[in-house]
Design a protein around this motif. Structure first.
Motif: not given
Length: 276
Positions: A164-169
């Motif tokens: 999720a953290l990757t997708l948020a960027e």
């Protein structure tokens, strides 16, 4: 009702699911009469559907499954509902234009889009699905971003907070989400809590969010809610989704395409016109 002896196994099993949606439970005797097949054939079809988590075997018959307790393994999904998946994938691919940044969620229905995207230019493909990412490795014109995270070995995908953290960027033009369970009341659900964050992160990062889910998964729900259907921009299912269900979904303000049939809703027509 007409006998179904000429139907291939996939078609017979789709009919079994349709009858179960109407009746809830069926005996093997009823199945043999409805399908015009032998008792042994009916048992084989029911066993295959049970392996996919779509029905529950009972003493002397089969029961409709509405609550999904666990997702089938990837190997089972890869062999299921192939005709419906291909129809959905072809339509979904038509929504993708050159130079887009596209998220392809984990799942065999979304993975089926890969062959239909071969002629697009300057694509950025983002995926948390190992098989989907691998299918683009030999395309030098594709900027490929493989989302990291905890590995779900059964489904060959990355899940959890790190994904999720990757997708948020990222800034996505369109996100194609998958689901093994969806319905009007519960929306998109999953029995795996760690799948929630990546799906919601992809939706938050995308201009447009599209659910790809075949009709055999409609009417099922799991314990974790990912999103309400109203949060989606478009749902692409297959011809097995009833007109009644499509109209109910459209009543929520969500456009619906039943691949192989006429789209439901004026804006759904606009999707196709824009893609072309």
């Amino acid at each position: 009702m007409a006998k179904s002896t000429s139907l291939i196994p996939e078609q017979r099993r789709q009919q079994i699911l349709e009858h179960l949606r109407a009746h809830g439970v069926l005996s093997y005797r009823e199945l043999t009469e409805l399908l015009g097949v032998s008792h042994m054939t009916a048992r084989r079809d029911v066993a295959a559907l049970a392996d996919e988590g779509k029905v529950q075997v009972t003493q002397g018959g089969v029961l409709a499954v509405t609550k999904l307790l666990q997702e089938p393994r990837r190997s089972v999904k890869e062999a299921a509902d192939l005709t419906a998946k291909a129809a959905i994938a072809r339509h979904a691919a038509d929504l993708v234009s050159d130079s887009m940044t596209v998220y392809l969620d984990a799942g065999t229905t979304v993975q089926a889009m890969s062959p239909y995207l071969q002629d697009r230019k300057d694509l950025t493909i983002v995926s948390n699905d190992l098989a989907t990412a691998t299918s683009f490795l030999d395309q030098p014109g594709v900027d490929l971003i493989c989302v990291g995270g905890r590995v779900d070995r059964d489904n060959k995908s990355m899940i959890g907070r790190l994904a999720a953290l990757t997708l948020a960027e990222l800034s996505l033009d369109i996100a194609f989400l998958s689901s093994s369970s969806w319905d009007i009341q519960h929306g998109v659900t999953t029995p795996v809590e760690a799948k929630i964050d990546p799906k919601r992160a992809a939706m938050a990062s995308a201009e447009t969010t599209v659910l790809l889910a075949d009709s055999s998964k409609f009417g099922r729900y799991a314990k974790y809610r990912v999103l309400a259907l109203e949060e989606l921009d478009l749902i692409v299912s297959d011809a097995g989704l009833s007109e009644t269900a499509a109209q109910q979904i459209h009543g929520l303000g969500v456009d619906v395409v039943r691949a192989g049939t006429k789209p439901s809703g004026a804006a759904a027509d606009n999707w196709q016109n824009t893609a072309n």
